[in-house]
Scaffold this motif. Structure first.
Motif, PDB file in Angstrom:
ATOM      1  N   ALA A   5     -37.712  29.094 -11.473  1.00  0.00           N
ATOM      2  CA  ALA A   5     -37.991  28.170 -10.376  1.00  0.00           C
ATOM      3  C   ALA A   5     -39.206  28.680  -9.618  1.00  0.00           C
ATOM      4  O   ALA A   5     -39.283  29.862  -9.266  1.00  0.00           O
ATOM      5  CB  ALA A   5     -36.789  28.078  -9.453  1.00  0.00           C
ATOM      6  N   LEU A   6     -40.151  27.795  -9.363  1.00  0.00           N
ATOM      7  CA  LEU A   6     -41.332  28.148  -8.588  1.00  0.00           C
ATOM      8  C   LEU A   6     -40.964  28.113  -7.110  1.00  0.00           C
ATOM      9  O   LEU A   6     -40.453  27.108  -6.610  1.00  0.00           O
ATOM     10  CB  LEU A   6     -42.465  27.156  -8.884  1.00  0.00           C
ATOM     11  N   LYS A   7     -41.190  29.229  -6.409  1.00  0.00           N
ATOM     12  CA  LYS A   7     -40.834  29.337  -4.998  1.00  0.00           C
ATOM     13  C   LYS A   7     -42.043  29.810  -4.202  1.00  0.00           C
ATOM     14  O   LYS A   7     -42.862  30.560  -4.707  1.00  0.00           O
ATOM     15  CB  LYS A   7     -39.691  30.324  -4.797  1.00  0.00           C
ATOM     16  N   THR A   8     -42.097  29.382  -2.957  1.00  0.00           N
ATOM     17  CA  THR A   8     -43.092  29.890  -2.018  1.00  0.00           C
ATOM     18  C   THR A   8     -42.338  30.699  -0.976  1.00  0.00           C
ATOM     19  O   THR A   8     -41.476  30.181  -0.271  1.00  0.00           O
ATOM     20  CB  THR A   8     -43.884  28.747  -1.351  1.00  0.00           C
ATOM     21  N   LEU A   9     -42.648  31.988  -0.921  1.00  0.00           N
ATOM     22  CA  LEU A   9     -41.903  32.927  -0.080  1.00  0.00           C
ATOM     23  C   LEU A   9     -42.777  33.519   1.015  1.00  0.00           C
ATOM     24  O   LEU A   9     -44.006  33.560   0.889  1.00  0.00           O
ATOM     25  CB  LEU A   9     -41.335  34.057  -0.936  1.00  0.00           C
ATOM     26  N   ASN A  43     -47.018  38.651   4.454  1.00  0.00           N
ATOM     27  CA  ASN A  43     -47.706  37.684   3.611  1.00  0.00           C
ATOM     28  C   ASN A  43     -46.886  36.409   3.730  1.00  0.00           C
ATOM     29  O   ASN A  43     -45.696  36.405   3.422  1.00  0.00           O
ATOM     30  CB  ASN A  43     -47.793  38.147   2.164  1.00  0.00           C
ATOM     31  N   LYS A  44     -47.504  35.330   4.190  1.00  0.00           N
ATOM     32  CA  LYS A  44     -46.788  34.091   4.474  1.00  0.00           C
ATOM     33  C   LYS A  44     -46.890  33.058   3.363  1.00  0.00           C
ATOM     34  O   LYS A  44     -46.388  31.951   3.529  1.00  0.00           O
ATOM     35  CB  LYS A  44     -47.312  33.472   5.767  1.00  0.00           C
ATOM     36  N   ASP A  45     -47.523  33.394   2.240  1.00  0.00           N
ATOM     37  CA  ASP A  45     -47.761  32.371   1.229  1.00  0.00           C
ATOM     38  C   ASP A  45     -47.734  32.964  -0.183  1.00  0.00           C
ATOM     39  O   ASP A  45     -48.748  32.995  -0.867  1.00  0.00           O
ATOM     40  CB  ASP A  45     -49.103  31.686   1.506  1.00  0.00           C
ATOM     41  N   ILE A  46     -46.567  33.415  -0.610  1.00  0.00           N
ATOM     42  CA  ILE A  46     -46.403  34.018  -1.939  1.00  0.00           C
ATOM     43  C   ILE A  46     -45.812  32.961  -2.870  1.00  0.00           C
ATOM     44  O   ILE A  46     -44.696  32.493  -2.640  1.00  0.00           O
ATOM     45  CB  ILE A  46     -45.456  35.236  -1.875  1.00  0.00           C
ATOM     46  N   ILE A  47     -46.550  32.589  -3.895  1.00  0.00           N
ATOM     47  CA  ILE A  47     -46.051  31.611  -4.869  1.00  0.00           C
ATOM     48  C   ILE A  47     -45.628  32.402  -6.096  1.00  0.00           C
ATOM     49  O   ILE A  47     -46.419  33.153  -6.674  1.00  0.00           O
ATOM     50  CB  ILE A  47     -47.127  30.573  -5.208  1.00  0.00           C
ATOM     51  N   LEU A  48     -44.362  32.233  -6.498  1.00  0.00           N
ATOM     52  CA  LEU A  48     -43.775  33.105  -7.502  1.00  0.00           C
ATOM     53  C   LEU A  48     -42.729  32.364  -8.320  1.00  0.00           C
ATOM     54  O   LEU A  48     -41.943  31.593  -7.779  1.00  0.00           O
ATOM     55  CB  LEU A  48     -43.113  34.270  -6.753  1.00  0.00           C
ATOM     56  N   ASN A  49     -42.722  32.593  -9.624  1.00  0.00           N
ATOM     57  CA  ASN A  49     -41.633  32.110 -10.469  1.00  0.00           C
ATOM     58  C   ASN A  49     -40.479  33.090 -10.371  1.00  0.00           C
ATOM     59  O   ASN A  49     -40.658  34.286 -10.585  1.00  0.00           O
ATOM     60  CB  ASN A  49     -42.081  32.004 -11.934  1.00  0.00           C
TER      61      ASN A  49
END
Length: 110
Positions: free
Chosen positions: A2-6, A41-47
């Protein structure tokens, strides 16, 4: 997967040095916003596969309290929240106290 923004935030009660955050085995860039007290870090895009794998380490004068928070961007629910003190006993280091150091290794649903 799942692609998440953390969003990640590591806060110390005093300056933290050399913080390392890994999510899913990837080192995440974090920046100090106030001279080493808060790193984020307010914008981590991660699978993310199943559970989110987390590694955190930091250094500071022994006895420095810190708090790590990880949440999905735009959500008030925290995926992970942990606090500690540098110089505490570490499970991953055979129960030894390591001066000036803290570490967490875990996996959580997020």
């Amino acid at each position: 997967m799942a692609l998440k923004t953390l969003q990640v935030k590591l806060e110390g009660k005093s300056q933290l040095h050399e913080p390392i955050i890994k999510l899913e085995g990837i080192i995440i860039n974090i920046w100090s916003i106030n001279g080493g007290l808060t790193w984020e870090n307010k914008d981590i895009i991660l699978n993310v596969t199943n559970k989110l794998e987390i590694f955190m380490s930091c250094k500071a004068i022994s006895g420095t309290d810190w708090e790590l928070t990880i949440k999905e961007k735009g959500s008030t629910n925290k995926c992970y929240e942990e606090s500690g003190t540098t110089g505490e006993t570490l499970e991953s280091k055979n129960g030894q106290k390591i001066p000036n150091y803290s570490e967490r290794i875990t996996s959580v649903n997020c």
